[in-house]
Design a protein around this motif. Structure first.
Motif, PDB file in Angstrom:
ATOM      1  N   ASP A 199       0.813  -1.212   0.000  1.00  0.00           N
ATOM      2  CA  ASP A 199       0.000   0.000   0.000  1.00  0.00           C
ATOM      3  C   ASP A 199       0.851   1.269   0.000  1.00  0.00           C
ATOM      4  N   SER A 200       2.181   1.142  -0.027  1.00  0.00           N
ATOM      5  CA  SER A 200       3.032   2.319  -0.053  1.00  0.00           C
ATOM      6  C   SER A 200       2.983   2.963  -1.428  1.00  0.00           C
ATOM      7  N   PRO A 201       3.020   4.301  -1.485  1.00  0.00           N
ATOM      8  CA  PRO A 201       2.870   5.009  -2.757  1.00  0.00           C
ATOM      9  C   PRO A 201       3.931   4.575  -3.775  1.00  0.00           C
ATOM     10  N   GLY A 202       3.472   4.229  -4.972  1.00  0.00           N
ATOM     11  CA  GLY A 202       4.399   3.916  -6.055  1.00  0.00           C
ATOM     12  C   GLY A 202       4.978   2.527  -6.029  1.00  0.00           C
ATOM     13  N   SER A 203       4.669   1.715  -5.009  1.00  0.00           N
ATOM     14  CA  SER A 203       5.319   0.413  -4.908  1.00  0.00           C
ATOM     15  C   SER A 203       4.909  -0.515  -6.049  1.00  0.00           C
ATOM     16  N   THR A 204       3.618  -0.505  -6.396  1.00  0.00           N
ATOM     17  CA  THR A 204       3.153  -1.371  -7.480  1.00  0.00           C
ATOM     18  C   THR A 204       3.719  -0.916  -8.815  1.00  0.00           C
ATOM     19  N   ALA A 205       3.752   0.396  -9.048  1.00  0.00           N
ATOM     20  CA  ALA A 205       4.327   0.928 -10.290  1.00  0.00           C
ATOM     21  C   ALA A 205       5.800   0.556 -10.408  1.00  0.00           C
ATOM     22  N   ALA A 206       6.533   0.629  -9.293  1.00  0.00           N
ATOM     23  CA  ALA A 206       7.950   0.258  -9.308  1.00  0.00           C
ATOM     24  C   ALA A 206       8.124  -1.226  -9.617  1.00  0.00           C
ATOM     25  N   LEU A 207       7.217  -2.065  -9.088  1.00  0.00           N
ATOM     26  CA  LEU A 207       7.283  -3.495  -9.357  1.00  0.00           C
ATOM     27  C   LEU A 207       6.999  -3.784 -10.829  1.00  0.00           C
ATOM     28  N   VAL A 208       5.986  -3.117 -11.399  1.00  0.00           N
ATOM     29  CA  VAL A 208       5.682  -3.301 -12.818  1.00  0.00           C
ATOM     30  C   VAL A 208       6.892  -2.947 -13.665  1.00  0.00           C
ATOM     31  N   LYS A 209       7.537  -1.841 -13.356  1.00  0.00           N
ATOM     32  CA  LYS A 209       8.736  -1.447 -14.109  1.00  0.00           C
ATOM     33  C   LYS A 209       9.830  -2.497 -13.985  1.00  0.00           C
ATOM     34  N   ARG A 210      10.007  -3.034 -12.795  1.00  0.00           N
ATOM     35  CA  ARG A 210      11.024  -4.056 -12.574  1.00  0.00           C
ATOM     36  C   ARG A 210      10.714  -5.312 -13.399  1.00  0.00           C
ATOM     37  N   LEU A 211       9.428  -5.701 -13.451  1.00  0.00           N
ATOM     38  CA  LEU A 211       9.035  -6.861 -14.243  1.00  0.00           C
ATOM     39  C   LEU A 211       9.273  -6.626 -15.729  1.00  0.00           C
ATOM     40  N   LEU A 212       8.929  -5.439 -16.208  1.00  0.00           N
ATOM     41  CA  LEU A 212       9.148  -5.113 -17.616  1.00  0.00           C
ATOM     42  C   LEU A 212      10.631  -5.109 -17.950  1.00  0.00           C
ATOM     43  N   ASP A 213      11.434  -4.542 -17.048  1.00  0.00           N
ATOM     44  CA  ASP A 213      12.887  -4.511 -17.266  1.00  0.00           C
ATOM     45  C   ASP A 213      13.480  -5.912 -17.297  1.00  0.00           C
ATOM     46  N   ALA A 214      12.827  -6.850 -16.569  1.00  0.00           N
ATOM     47  CA  ALA A 214      13.319  -8.224 -16.525  1.00  0.00           C
ATOM     48  C   ALA A 214      12.837  -9.048 -17.719  1.00  0.00           C
ATOM     49  N   GLY A 215      12.047  -8.425 -18.596  1.00  0.00           N
ATOM     50  CA  GLY A 215      11.632  -9.118 -19.810  1.00  0.00           C
ATOM     51  C   GLY A 215      10.255  -9.722 -19.769  1.00  0.00           C
ATOM     52  N   ARG A 238       9.086 -16.789   3.128  1.00  0.00           N
ATOM     53  CA  ARG A 238      10.220 -17.209   3.952  1.00  0.00           C
ATOM     54  C   ARG A 238      10.379 -18.726   3.923  1.00  0.00           C
ATOM     55  N   GLU A 239       9.267 -19.425   3.932  1.00  0.00           N
ATOM     56  CA  GLU A 239       9.273 -20.887   3.951  1.00  0.00           C
ATOM     57  C   GLU A 239       9.995 -21.463   2.731  1.00  0.00           C
ATOM     58  N   ILE A 240       9.770 -20.871   1.565  1.00  0.00           N
ATOM     59  CA  ILE A 240      10.350 -21.420   0.339  1.00  0.00           C
ATOM     60  C   ILE A 240      11.565 -20.648  -0.145  1.00  0.00           C
ATOM     61  N   GLY A 241      12.003 -19.644   0.627  1.00  0.00           N
ATOM     62  CA  GLY A 241      13.259 -18.965   0.314  1.00  0.00           C
ATOM     63  C   GLY A 241      13.162 -17.784  -0.622  1.00  0.00           C
ATOM     64  N   ILE A 242      11.992 -17.115  -0.671  1.00  0.00           N
ATOM     65  CA  ILE A 242      11.844 -15.916  -1.504  1.00  0.00           C
ATOM     66  C   ILE A 242      12.306 -14.709  -0.690  1.00  0.00           C
ATOM     67  N   PRO A 243      13.305 -13.951  -1.148  1.00  0.00           N
ATOM     68  CA  PRO A 243      13.793 -12.801  -0.372  1.00  0.00           C
ATOM     69  C   PRO A 243      12.793 -11.652  -0.380  1.00  0.00           C
ATOM     70  N   SER A 244      12.926 -10.766   0.598  1.00  0.00           N
ATOM     71  CA  SER A 244      11.990  -9.652   0.726  1.00  0.00           C
ATOM     72  C   SER A 244      12.273  -8.530  -0.266  1.00  0.00           C
ATOM     73  N   ARG A 245      13.501  -8.418  -0.755  1.00  0.00           N
ATOM     74  CA  ARG A 245      13.844  -7.375  -1.728  1.00  0.00           C
ATOM     75  C   ARG A 245      13.160  -7.668  -3.062  1.00  0.00           C
ATOM     76  N   ILE A 246      12.464  -6.676  -3.598  1.00  0.00           N
ATOM     77  CA  ILE A 246      11.716  -6.872  -4.843  1.00  0.00           C
ATOM     78  C   ILE A 246      12.634  -7.294  -5.983  1.00  0.00           C
ATOM     79  N   GLU A 304      14.082 -11.617  -9.754  1.00  0.00           N
ATOM     80  CA  GLU A 304      15.122 -12.459 -10.354  1.00  0.00           C
ATOM     81  C   GLU A 304      14.787 -13.944 -10.183  1.00  0.00           C
ATOM     82  N   ILE A 305      14.182 -14.305  -9.059  1.00  0.00           N
ATOM     83  CA  ILE A 305      13.757 -15.695  -8.862  1.00  0.00           C
ATOM     84  C   ILE A 305      12.641 -16.053  -9.844  1.00  0.00           C
ATOM     85  N   LEU A 306      11.730 -15.093 -10.111  1.00  0.00           N
ATOM     86  CA  LEU A 306      10.703 -15.341 -11.126  1.00  0.00           C
ATOM     87  C   LEU A 306      11.337 -15.650 -12.475  1.00  0.00           C
ATOM     88  N   ARG A 307      12.431 -14.998 -12.751  1.00  0.00           N
ATOM     89  CA  ARG A 307      13.084 -15.143 -14.057  1.00  0.00           C
ATOM     90  C   ARG A 307      13.902 -16.426 -14.161  1.00  0.00           C
TER      91      ARG A 307
END
Length: 286
Positions: free
Chosen positions: A17-33, A94-102, A107-110
């Motif tokens: 719910d923090s301002p711009g967080s979803t937009a920043a994530l979308v940009k990160r996903l697009l940058d990752a291909g 945490r259980e499956i080892g996904i880090p908190s940094r977006i 990168e794990i998605l990729r």
């Protein structure tokens, strides 16, 4: 064209719910291909219709409650799930080892691999990580939404400490197909962690078709302080008034008003029967 993902986000979840967080994530996903579409979800509201032809990967940005809410739709599509931790506790991540940094989670998605995760069920309801009977269900339902939004996981600790002393710790029966016990709180786990801090089921795994049952038997409120302290390291399983079992089936019965929770969400009251669900959830892991 990159892998088509549908980003499902809960604007009320933790840092989502923090301002711009979803937009920043979308940009990160697009940058990752990735080729990215957006869909907003909120527990308590109707889910968006998800078609298997719409994308190749469902990316969930939120917490454990968000994914719990999405389970029926996710299972219906059969699509794999990628997690971006954005909730209060993010226990499954945490259980499956996904880090908190977006950046690291994307990168794990990729580059990650898809594994089949076991789910648990009670009746027709599925849950990811754990169900609780008794004190924890009672306390979880008393956390004010505004306090949870402001303080995150610490809202549960504050509410629990304030409200626990007035909870009567009424005993109920809980057991497996071979034995039964009298307890005042029981947690049926599919994963190791309870919340962010307690190692409540140290031998559990979401990749094994078995549940871990932990029964706390004392009726003394002060004794629960010892339970919590020992649970920080998983040492509570050695206490004489704690029962710990690995089992495919758990049942619980007692006073009808005894509350039940699943993945931190209210789930009615006793009696209940818990077991491994027939479905598997495909999830992207490191």
């Amino acid at each position: 064209m990159g892998i088509r993902v549908l980003l499902l986000f809960n604007p009320r979840a933790g840092r989502a719910d923090s301002p711009g967080s979803t937009a920043a994530l979308v940009k990160r996903l697009l940058d990752a291909g990735f080729a990215c579409e957006l869909a907003e979800i909120q527990p308590g509201r109707e889910l968006p219709r998800i078609k298997a032809s719409q994308c190749e990967l469902l990316v969930v940005y939120g917490g454990d409650g968000t994914l719990h809410h999405l389970l029926p739709s996710a299972l219906e599509t059969g699509l794999p799930i990628g997690l971006i931790p954005g909730g209060t506790a993010n226990v499954l991540a945490r259980e499956i080892g996904i880090p908190s940094r977006i950046e690291a989670a994307v990168e794990i998605l990729r580059q990650g691999k898809i594994r089949e995760m076991y789910l648990a069920q009670t009746g027709v309801q599925r849950f990811l990580l754990m169900a609780g009977v008794g004190a924890d269900a009672y306390l979880l339902q008393r956390v004010p939404a505004r306090l949870k939004s402001r303080l995150g996981i610490f809202a549960f600790w504050l509410t629990g400490f304030a409200k626990f002393w007035s909870y009567p710790l009424e005993p109920f029966r809980v057991g497996t197909s071979e034995e039964h016990f009298i307890g005042t709180t029981a947690v049926i786990s599919n994963g190791r962690f309870y919340g962010r801090h307690l190692l409540l089921a140290p031998r559990a795994s979401v990749f094994e078709p078995v549940l871990d049952l932990c029964v706390f038997r004392s009726r003394g409120h002060l004794r629960y302080l010892a339970y919590v302290w020992a649970s920080l390291w998983g040492r509570h399983v050695n206490l004489p008034d704690v029962v710990y079992r690995k089992t495919p089936l758990v049942w619980a019965e007692g006073t009808p008003g005894t509350m039940v929770q699943m993945d931190g969400e209210p789930a009615g009251a006793l009696p209940r029967r818990f077991q491994i669900a027939p479905e598997r959830l495909q999830i992207v892991c490191p």
